[in-house]
Design a protein around this motif. Structure first.
Motif, PDB file in Angstrom:
ATOM      1  N   GLY A 121      -1.871  -0.936  -9.312  1.00 28.26           N
ATOM      2  CA  GLY A 121      -3.002  -0.547  -8.731  1.00 28.26           C
ATOM      3  C   GLY A 121      -2.770   1.070  -8.683  1.00 28.26           C
ATOM      4  O   GLY A 121      -1.796   1.646  -8.675  1.00 28.26           O
ATOM      5  N   ASP A 126      -0.306   6.304  -7.943  1.00 30.58           N
ATOM      6  CA  ASP A 126      -0.172   7.462  -7.227  1.00 30.58           C
ATOM      7  C   ASP A 126       1.128   7.892  -6.420  1.00 30.58           C
ATOM      8  O   ASP A 126       1.736   9.084  -6.948  1.00 30.58           O
ATOM      9  CB  ASP A 126      -1.212   7.522  -5.829  1.00 30.58           C
ATOM     10  CG  ASP A 126      -2.809   8.029  -6.419  1.00 30.58           C
ATOM     11  OD1 ASP A 126      -2.899   8.192  -7.635  1.00 30.58           O
ATOM     12  OD2 ASP A 126      -3.706   8.083  -5.660  1.00 30.58           O
ATOM     13  N   THR A 146      -3.287  -1.625 -13.282  1.00 24.61           N
ATOM     14  CA  THR A 146      -3.613  -3.062 -13.268  1.00 24.61           C
ATOM     15  C   THR A 146      -4.842  -3.549 -12.662  1.00 24.61           C
ATOM     16  O   THR A 146      -4.848  -4.559 -12.532  1.00 24.61           O
ATOM     17  CB  THR A 146      -2.260  -4.065 -12.851  1.00 24.61           C
ATOM     18  OG1 THR A 146      -2.302  -3.666 -11.454  1.00 24.61           O
ATOM     19  CG2 THR A 146      -1.038  -3.506 -13.598  1.00 24.61           C
ATOM     20  N   THR A 147      -5.612  -2.575 -12.160  1.00 21.59           N
ATOM     21  CA  THR A 147      -6.820  -2.559 -11.565  1.00 21.59           C
ATOM     22  C   THR A 147      -8.015  -2.255 -12.535  1.00 21.59           C
ATOM     23  O   THR A 147      -7.785  -1.069 -13.310  1.00 21.59           O
ATOM     24  CB  THR A 147      -6.825  -2.203 -10.270  1.00 21.59           C
ATOM     25  OG1 THR A 147      -6.828  -1.076 -10.193  1.00 21.59           O
ATOM     26  CG2 THR A 147      -5.853  -2.867  -9.457  1.00 21.59           C
TER      27      THR A 147
HETATM   28  N1  LIG Z   1      -5.107   9.815  -8.546  1.00 18.28           N
HETATM   29  C1  LIG Z   1      -6.220   9.688  -8.690  1.00 18.28           C
HETATM   30  O1  LIG Z   1      -6.883  10.684  -9.366  1.00 18.28           O
HETATM   31  C2  LIG Z   1      -7.326   8.488  -7.755  1.00 18.28           C
HETATM   32  C3  LIG Z   1      -8.334   8.560  -7.982  1.00 18.28           C
HETATM   33  C4  LIG Z   1      -9.013   7.249  -7.449  1.00 18.28           C
HETATM   34  C5  LIG Z   1      -8.277   6.365  -6.616  1.00 18.28           C
HETATM   35  N2  LIG Z   1      -7.079   6.755  -6.300  1.00 18.28           N
HETATM   36  C6  LIG Z   1      -6.305   5.999  -5.499  1.00 18.28           C
HETATM   37  O2  LIG Z   1      -6.146   4.485  -5.902  1.00 18.28           O
HETATM   38  C7  LIG Z   1      -5.963   3.702  -4.978  1.00 18.28           C
HETATM   39  C8  LIG Z   1      -6.570   2.432  -5.031  1.00 18.28           C
HETATM   40  O3  LIG Z   1      -6.368   2.165  -6.298  1.00 18.28           O
HETATM   41  P1  LIG Z   1      -6.925   0.442  -6.805  1.00 18.28           P
HETATM   42  O4  LIG Z   1      -8.366   0.267  -6.215  1.00 18.28           O
HETATM   43  O5  LIG Z   1      -6.204   0.364  -8.085  1.00 18.28           O
HETATM   44  O6  LIG Z   1      -6.020  -0.639  -5.563  1.00 18.28           O
HETATM   45  P2  LIG Z   1      -4.566  -0.599  -5.154  1.00 18.28           P
HETATM   46  O7  LIG Z   1      -3.624   0.242  -5.688  1.00 18.28           O
HETATM   47  O8  LIG Z   1      -4.927  -0.393  -3.588  1.00 18.28           O
HETATM   48  O9  LIG Z   1      -4.199  -2.212  -5.251  1.00 18.28           O
HETATM   49  C9  LIG Z   1      -5.020  -3.174  -4.358  1.00 18.28           C
HETATM   50  C10 LIG Z   1      -4.383  -4.372  -4.308  1.00 18.28           C
HETATM   51  O10 LIG Z   1      -4.356  -5.143  -5.625  1.00 18.28           O
HETATM   52  C11 LIG Z   1      -3.118  -5.726  -6.045  1.00 18.28           C
HETATM   53  N3  LIG Z   1      -3.050  -5.754  -7.358  1.00 18.28           N
HETATM   54  C12 LIG Z   1      -2.914  -4.737  -8.293  1.00 18.28           C
HETATM   55  N4  LIG Z   1      -3.171  -5.291  -9.644  1.00 18.28           N
HETATM   56  C13 LIG Z   1      -3.441  -6.608  -9.486  1.00 18.28           C
HETATM   57  C14 LIG Z   1      -3.658  -7.547 -10.402  1.00 18.28           C
HETATM   58  N5  LIG Z   1      -3.847  -7.334 -11.517  1.00 18.28           N
HETATM   59  N6  LIG Z   1      -3.952  -8.771  -9.834  1.00 18.28           N
HETATM   60  C15 LIG Z   1      -3.566  -8.859  -8.644  1.00 18.28           C
HETATM   61  N7  LIG Z   1      -3.456  -8.246  -7.740  1.00 18.28           N
HETATM   62  C16 LIG Z   1      -3.440  -6.801  -8.200  1.00 18.28           C
HETATM   63  C17 LIG Z   1      -2.275  -4.712  -5.173  1.00 18.28           C
HETATM   64  O11 LIG Z   1      -0.922  -5.177  -5.123  1.00 18.28           O
HETATM   65  C18 LIG Z   1      -2.801  -4.356  -4.085  1.00 18.28           C
HETATM   66  O12 LIG Z   1      -2.651  -5.321  -3.002  1.00 18.28           O
HETATM   67  C19 LIG Z   1      -6.184   4.377  -3.664  1.00 18.28           C
HETATM   68  O13 LIG Z   1      -4.666   5.004  -3.070  1.00 18.28           O
HETATM   69  C20 LIG Z   1      -6.767   5.779  -4.098  1.00 18.28           C
HETATM   70  O14 LIG Z   1      -6.549   6.837  -3.313  1.00 18.28           O
HETATM   71  C21 LIG Z   1      -6.360   7.733  -6.895  1.00 18.28           C
END
Ligand SMILES: NC(=O)c1ccc[n+]([C@@H]2O[C@H](COP(=O)([O-])OP(=O)(O)OC[C@H]3O[C@@H](n4cnc5c(N)ncnc54)[C@H](O)[C@@H]3O)[C@@H](O)[C@H]2O)c1
Ligand SMILES: NC(=O)c1ccc[n+]([C@@H]2O[C@H](COP(=O)([O-])OP(=O)(O)OC[C@H]3O[C@@H](n4cnc5c(N)ncnc54)[C@H](O)[C@@H]3O)[C@@H](O)[C@H]2O)c1
Ligand SMILES: [Zn+2]
Ligand SMILES: [Zn+2]
Lengths: 393, 393
Positions: A121, A126, A146-147
């Motif tokens: 995710g 990050d 993966t999200t």
């Molecule tokens: N770099 C950037 O420009 C940017 C922009 C927006 C958000 N973000 C960051 O992204 C983060 C949020 O990311 P997110 O929403 O992808 O969630 P996440 O990375 O917080 O993951 C959420 C949960 O989903 C699980 N998971 C991930 N992929 C899975 C899958 N395919 N199947 C089952 N479970 C899975 C993970 O283990 C975790 O428990 C925040 O830290 C945010 O600050 C960064």
């Protein structure tokens, strides 16, 4: 006697975002081909995989699949078994996660011609991006999001970060990946909340940049909610495209104050913190968009109907548009302080993007606290009338 | 169905290196003017000074001078009293030093429109640059180098770093400063060793890029040894110029394997570690150059006379060309392992620059261990014959 020497140079950044299915199945050569094209003849480059534990649990064969995928590779070797790190905000909060990656770089002799590949995710990506870009002043990194959120937004951009003493994204770098691989099948194991949460980033970018994309989302809302629909694939593709376009035509490393892609985010970041990240980023953005859309109505930029059309869309998709934590006055003050944090992180003048009209964003340098409070009342009332999904769950 | 989105953009980097005297005396507007030109009208930008403790001790009025200098500034305010941090390698080794700067960024609300100004030797500048470039994904930083080495080499470049568990420069970034201010008067308080140590970087760059500069150094060696000579000012200016030119015309962020400015450095880095940094960077480089110059002779690129001409120059300047720690076989093996470290840090193929002839460097991908050992014997013998300054001290 004063003298001066002038220095000036440019650096070109280039990377591709690939969309595929079955990335590590033996018949799929996309990843291998990418590596081969970028290989260093006669020299085996190392690859270190860092994988989101939550994703790994849902895909227990992944490590073996990766091992088989690289079994007969001539130009590349796996530096070690994949490093598995807890996914979600915890990995950005806990400094030992960063440390573990840096230790692995040292232990396995990962150098500037090796790759670190993050799979997971947005949080893992990050973290891995940050660890890679500061190790040896920059090891090449590849992102495999993966999200929904990371495939259509965070994973395709240029930002890396970790939190510092609870301060969100306090440490980080602007450093593009060498490539991004979006595998739609990886999303199958997401729970309902995460599946839909990432859609708010598409609504965000559509609202400020592309009315026809916004209308397309409205027209396909039902199908987007469905799992494995080709509409969701298209949404991710279009949203990623819009983000990439904005980055390259705008201000990639955010040297100025304007950050249109942060529409709906000033309150979202605060809300994530206030709920101890119980509210997902995409959910917080959905609430943040609702606030800013209503604010845009209250200052006369869009009609009441247009504003509630957006709120309805979010509600219909199953995205939250309000959170009960915002019922108290104290919480509302904390939320408003998000404006100050936002200014500080960006620096300089406060710059918040609001809607000039549907499909067009516009920078503002001041928000009226009372009007923000009013948006919260409107949203709360809307929820009470509609009994929306979020409060019912 | 596979799809791909292509991303491509360029970022332009620009900064000036100013040479002046009495930088913070009230009549000198160079620094103020720089800030005013880059100011944000109607908005007071914050400045956080981080100062090398060793330099501060030698310039006890500095904090007051700085306070007075900014007293009546319209566009800028000092974020706090200067942060004073131990100078030298310790500040790159001890993670609390990095942490203290990041804490200050948080505590004083330093944002991306503020400046962090590092004043001190190369170590403090490396640390401050690293802290600045990772805080809020990059706060603007200004370098004010106070050693010969940092004024003519490390301070004018684009690299920032700290050590990680004793591994030199393991963590870092490529991120240019917004400006560099070289004040020649700041060098007055350097001890003899530091004063002369930085000259080896000028010899380094001259040997690989500019024969006439090398000959100028030979012709002016006596005067360069003298304190406050205008020849030393010229040497610093020319050396900084050569470094800047190399960075902009070469590979600023070192994406390839070739790093000509690291001539003489593969052994130097190891020697610093082996002596627990008792040997100064510039001194280690002087020994490293001696090794690589003799190696260039042993493989037939330059004559014995040319090689020893360089060794003599270094000796005449009071720079060490050998270190007794290299007497033992074990130590020599450790030194040779520096070649592996070098490869790992750079990644890919080992690439070492040697002399093709005086004034021209050339990349090599292999060094013969026995020939390296032979250079050490030659240098040891030279020292025994000459009884050079270093061993006598
Ligand atoms: N770099 C950037 O420009 C940017 C922009 C927006 C958000 N973000 C960051 O992204 C983060 C949020 O990311 P997110 O929403 O992808 O969630 P996440 O990375 O917080 O993951 C959420 C949960 O989903 C699980 N998971 C991930 N992929 C899975 C899958 N395919 N199947 C089952 N479970 C899975 C993970 O283990 C975790 O428990 C925040 O830290 C945010 O600050 C960064
Ligand atoms: N970033 C780069 O490209 C680059 C290149 C070469 C070297 N370096 C780094 O630079 C560092 C060495 O820097 P350095 O040689 O400038 O020494 P230094 O920073 O290690 O400082 C040496 C000592 O001199 C003191 N000092 C500094 N200025 C003084 C002054 N004017 N009067 C009295 N004392 C003073 C300091 O307090 C310290 O005790 C190493 O860490 C090396 O890795 C970096
Ligand atoms: Zn977001
Ligand atoms: Zn050096």
């Amino acid at each position: 006697m004063e003298r001066v020497l002038e220095q000036k140079f440019t650096i070109e950044y280039q990377y591709n975002v690939f969309f595929t299915k079955g990335l590590f199945s033996l018949g799929n050569n996309l990843f291998k081909n990418f590596l081969t094209v970028h290989s260093n003849p006669g020299f085996k480059q190392k690859i270190l995989f860092v994988i989101d534990e939550g994703f790994m649990d849902a895909h227990p064969n992944l490590a073996e699949q990766i091992r088989n995928y690289f079994m007969e590779s001539e130009d590349f070797i796996l530096a070690s078994e994949p490093l598995v790190i807890p996914g979600g905000e915890i990995c950005k909060n806990d400094p030992t996660c960063l440390d573990n990656i840096i230790q692995a770089v040292d232990q396995y002799g990962i150098d500037r011609h090796s790759y670190i590949v993050g799979i997971g995710g947005g949080a893992i990506l990050d973290l891995v991006g940050f660890a890679a870009t500061i190790s040896h002043r920059g090891i090449k990194h590849i992102r495999i999001p993966t999200t929904v959120l990371s495939q259509n937004d965070s994973g395709v951009g240029v930002k890396n970060s970790v939190n510092f003493k609870g301060k969100k994204n306090f440490l980080g770098t602007f450093a593009p990946p060498k490539a991004v691989f979006n595998d739609f099948e990886f999303l199958e194991t997401l729970d309902e909340r995460s599946w839909i949460a990432g859609v708010s980033e598409a609504i965000k970018v559509a609202l400020i940049k592309d009315l026809s994309f916004y209308e397309w989302i409205e027209n396909n809302a039902e199908k987007i909610k469905e799992r494995n629909s080709s509409e969701m694939e298209d949404l991710i593709f279009r949203c990623a495209d819009k983000h990439l376009e904005h980055i390259r035509n705008g201000d990639p490393f955010e040297l100025g104050s304007s950050r249109p892609l942060d529409f709906g985010h000033w309150s979202a970041h605060k809300l994530e913190q206030m709920t101890d990240f119980e509210v997902l980023h995409g959910e917080a953005v959905s609430i943040g968009i609702s606030i800013d859309v209503l604010y845009s109505y209250l200052i006369g930029n869009i009609t009441r109907e247009e504003a509630f059309r957006v709120v309805e869309l979010m509600n219909k998709l199953g995205l939250p548009i309000y959170h009960p934590i915002l019922d108290t006055e104290e919480a509302r003050f904390i939320l408003l302080s998000g404006l100050l944090d936002f200014q500080e992180h960006l620096g300089g003048k406060l710059t918040i993007v609001l809607l000039e009209k549907l499909g067009v964003g516009k920078d503002y340098h001041h928000l009226d606290y009372l009007l923000v409070l009013k948006t919260l009342d409107l949203l709360k009332n809307f929820c009470q009338d509609q009994n929306p999904v979020y409060e019912a769950s």
